[in-house]
Write a protein that holds these residues in place. Structure first.
Motif, PDB file in Angstrom:
ATOM      1  N   LYS B 264       6.273   5.986  -0.621  1.00 23.26           N
ATOM      2  CA  LYS B 264       7.659   5.616  -0.044  1.00 23.26           C
ATOM      3  C   LYS B 264       7.690   4.553   1.197  1.00 23.26           C
ATOM      4  O   LYS B 264       8.502   3.826   1.514  1.00 23.26           O
ATOM      5  N   LYS B 265       6.794   5.117   2.126  1.00 26.24           N
ATOM      6  CA  LYS B 265       6.637   4.406   3.293  1.00 26.24           C
ATOM      7  C   LYS B 265       6.254   2.954   3.183  1.00 26.24           C
ATOM      8  O   LYS B 265       6.776   2.096   4.019  1.00 26.24           O
ATOM      9  N   ASP B 266       5.698   2.514   2.010  1.00 26.77           N
ATOM     10  CA  ASP B 266       5.238   1.272   1.680  1.00 26.77           C
ATOM     11  C   ASP B 266       6.258   0.558   1.267  1.00 26.77           C
ATOM     12  O   ASP B 266       6.395  -1.015   0.862  1.00 26.77           O
ATOM     13  N   LEU B 267       7.417   0.979   0.781  1.00 25.83           N
ATOM     14  CA  LEU B 267       8.534   0.342  -0.030  1.00 25.83           C
ATOM     15  C   LEU B 267       9.383  -0.317   0.902  1.00 25.83           C
ATOM     16  O   LEU B 267       9.278   0.018   2.168  1.00 25.83           O
ATOM     17  N   PRO B 268      10.013  -1.450   0.522  1.00 22.09           N
ATOM     18  CA  PRO B 268      11.032  -2.200   1.312  1.00 22.09           C
ATOM     19  C   PRO B 268      11.965  -1.073   2.191  1.00 22.09           C
ATOM     20  O   PRO B 268      12.686  -0.309   1.633  1.00 22.09           O
TER      21      PRO B 268
END
Lengths: 275, 387, 69
Positions: B264-268
């Motif tokens: 989730k933290k790597d998503l836009p």
């Protein structure tokens, strides 16, 4: 002679889930025998199925195999063939899968003439859900949802595919195993869309309700109704009643879709498109 | 297409160009307003770049075909609008369960049912999240400009390929049909991720391997590469074959959820504007966020401390920017959306009783104007000061 | 027993579901029922027609030429 089963089957997954005397193992064997005799490369052949008893077949077959959603095997297979036309793509489907929920896909694949070989394991019943009538259940037969006899008119699947423009159509039965194998072989060799209506038997949910008590009774029932295609056209409507033709019913070669699309790509690259 | 020269592009067109830049090689679709331009442009553009286009017999077939093409090793996409999105849901679930990378574009229009086909809405927020059955996480991205329709489509493909999952690009009619002058990034500026290939020989390859680590996802072999593996929508083991073992089934379902929540933290993330000292936050996505941005700027010009949070990833829901806002004890969070209140639900869940969460909803295909949002900001500040 | 037939029939009991089709289809009465599954009663009579093998729904019966061994 004897089939190299280890080459074509995931033997570790056997015995299969089908009931004793089920015709689906016979038709599956006919397919692998046809593949063997045609010499298709197992690494370049993909088997795709939908949902139902028939659609469990690919799980036992030693190829790239795809068990999809109910009725949708043909469009999944269409995507595979479009993406990589070098692959041989075989679809295994049932009569509920192909003629009811997936009927639209069947006619459009035939219309497009995309290079798939579709083998319909047609036992004219929904076996997986325990015996409801399908669009192929003969009139008057009993099913769990036709307790007073089938009251709807059934399809003739081969006629349906023919009407949709199918250019290779054949039919055989689980009784006529050598003939069935030959029909599938011819279908595999055909470059465009090929359809084989493979009549199979469901002793558990069709036979028991319809006074065909043993698998042999069911196979004999298929035998007695099958008429060679060469004799079919000479028969009167009365003689045809309750019977069906077997053999190659349509063979009118036409350019396969991915080949046609290859020409589109050449044109697009040259013209840069009109849009 | 790419380069420093500005071009006048439509959102739907930008989506197609982004997809091609990301390596799209197969599109299957069915005509439906307001997404049809995506299919039309794919029909023209794909055969020029070695890709293929097929107009399928229906929406269900389109979703099925892109799954098939993806398994054959090609980056694949389909596009639709609400009614078609409903029809695709079963096969979207298949792609989730069988872990098939693909991109599904939904250009939202007014619903339910046929609704108002040519008018904008944002009513598919929850359909995008929960449209298919069963427990699943799904990645949903929402662009709010033509340029972002381009860049987020590239991102959608990257996420799909990396996480082996369908990614939904949730557009709306406003952004899909919007024409803007844009400068597309140079190819060299784009990050394009391709599918990882198995490094094990066919006999040892496990297409659904569980490494006990959500960061590690099994690579996906393409059909025809000699792996001879099995793909099914049935709950399956690491080898891809169906299992009735409750433990194995539970583990598999958990794994396909965890791989997404873990990343989730790597998503836009969210775009934030004036959030540092904001007293009132406007939380808005997609086309409506354009009005929200103008409203927040106008509020600042009038001396009102408004801030904007525009989530770019809609699902999984980004709590972080809202938690930061919550910590500032704001006077209100205003949530304008073109529906009766969908994204407002998780906003309320995160904000709780800290401050009023005010839905600003408009139906019938009418855009929410900046002035309407500005009015809501003013009202919230007034009320907040009075209490 | 030494057989005159050039064919050898193998039954995989693990896969056989005892439907009896192989026995019914054999034109030479090579197979007989052991109360369900087939036993190869008269191997010397086998003519290698494969009707048993091809009608077996379970992939459980194979007919090989002896030389194939």
């Amino acid at each position: 002679m004897a089939l190299p089963l280890e080459k074509y089957l995931r033997v570790g997954k056997l015995p299969h889930i089908w009931c004793p005397g089920c015709g689906h193992g016979i038709v599956t064997q006919a397919i692998i025998r046809a593949i063997d005799e045609t010499g298709l490369d197992t690494e370049e052949t993909v088997i795709v199925s939908g949902i139902g008893c028939s659609s469990r077949a690919p799980g036992y077959m030693n190829f790239d195999t795809l068990h999809t959603t109910h009725g949708r095997a043909i469009p999944f297979a269409t995507g595979i063939k479009m993406a990589n036309p070098e692959l041989n793509v075989i679809v295994i489907t049932g009569d509920g899968d192909a003629a009811a929920i997936g009927g639209n896909h069947l006619i459009h694949a035939a219309r497009r003439n995309i290079g798939l070989t579709v083998v319909c394991f047609n036992n004219n019943i929904y076996g997986m859900t325990s015996g409801q009538y399908s669009p192929l259940t003969p009139r008057g037969s009993y099913a769990s949802t036709a307790p007073y006899g089938m009251f709807e008119r059934p399809f003739d699947l081969c006629e349906l595919v023919k009407g949709a423009g199918g250019s290779f159509i054949a039919r055989s039965t689980a009784y006529h195993t050598r003939h069935l194998t030959n029909m599938i072989k011819e279908a595999l060799k055909y470059e465009g869309f090929s359809f084989v209506d493979a009549l199979s038997q469901c002793p558990t949910y069709y036979g028991r309700r319809n006074r065909l008590r043993t698998p042999l009774d069911m196979l004999n029932w298929l035998r007695d109704r099958a008429v060679p295609a060469s004799s079919w056209d000479k028969m009167t409507p009365e003689e045809k009643d309750g019977k069906f033709p077997i053999g190659i019913l349509v063979n009118q070669p036409s350019t396969e879709l991915t080949k046609v699309y290859g020409e589109v790509m050449v044109k697009a690259a040259a013209e840069g498109g009109r849009g | 297409m790419n380069g420093s020269k500005p071009k006048l592009l439509q959102g739907n067109e930008a989506c197609v160009e982004g997809a091609i830049a990301a390596g799209l090689k197969f599109f299957a679709g069915y005509p439906i307003t307001p997404s049809t331009e995506i299919a039309e442009l794919c029909a023209a553009r794909l055969p020029q770049v070695g890709g293929k286009f097929l107009q399928m017999e229906d929406e269900i077939a389109s979703m099925a075909a892109i799954c098939g093409a993806s398994l054959a090793g090609r980056k694949s996409m389909t596009a639709t609008s609400g009614p078609g999105f409903s029809l695709k849901q079963e096969n979207i679930g298949f792609a989730v369960e069988a872990e098939i990378p693909c991109v599904v574009v939904d250009v939202q229009r007014v619903g339910p049912s046929t609704g108002m086909p040519t008018s904008a809405a944002q009513g598919d927020v929850m359909q995008a999240r929960w449209g298919t059955h069963g427990d699943h996480e799904i990645v949903v991205l929402s662009p709010s400009s033509v340029l972002e329709a381009y860049t987020l489509t590239v991102t959608a493909f990257n996420i799909a390929e990396e996480l082996r999952t369908p990614v939904i690009l949730l557009m709306d009619e406003m952004v899909g049909h919007l024409r803007e002058k844009v400068v597309l990034p140079e190819k060299s500026e784009l990050v394009v991720r391709d599918r990882a290939k198995p490094d094990l020989p066919p006999g040892q390859y496990k297409p659904y391997a569980d490494y006990g680590d959500p960061a590690k996802i099994a690579p996906l072999a393409a059909f025809g590469e000699g792996y001879k593996y099995h793909v099914t929508g049935l709950t399956h083991g690491e080898d891809g074959f169906p299992t009735n073992n409750p433990q194995a089934g539970a583990t598999q379902i958990k794994r396909i959820n965890d791989k997404i929540t873990y990343r989730k933290k790597d998503l836009p993330q969210a775009e934030e504007l004036f959030t540092d000292d904001a007293e009132v936050f406007v939380f808005s996505f997609g086309g409506t966020a354009r009005s929200a941005k103008k409203a927040v700027r106008d509020a600042r010009a009038a001396g009102l401390k408004a801030g904007l949070i525009r989530p770019v990833t809609i699902w999984p829901f980004l709590e972080e920017p809202l938690l930061k806002a919550k910590a500032k004890k704001p006077k209100a969070v205003i949530v304008p959306e073109m529906n009766l209140g969908q994204i407002v639900r998780p906003v309320k869940r995160v904000i709780g009783d800290t401050c009023p969460v005010v839905g600003l909803n408009k139906l019938g295909g009418q855009y929410i104007e900046p002035d309407e949002i500005l009015e809501a900001v003013k009202e919230a500040i007034l009320r907040g000061s009075a209490s | 027993m030494v057989s005159d037939s050039p064919y050898e029939i193998a039954v995989n009991e693990k896969w056989c579901k005892k439907c009896g089709l192989c026995i019914a289809f054999c034109p030479k009465d090579v197979l007989e029922s052991d109360g369900g599954g087939p036993i190869v009663k008269a191997p010397s009579q086998c003519i290698g027609c494969l009707l048993c093998e091809m009608h077996c729904p379970d992939f459980a019966i194979t007919v090989k030429r002896r030389a194939e061994k």
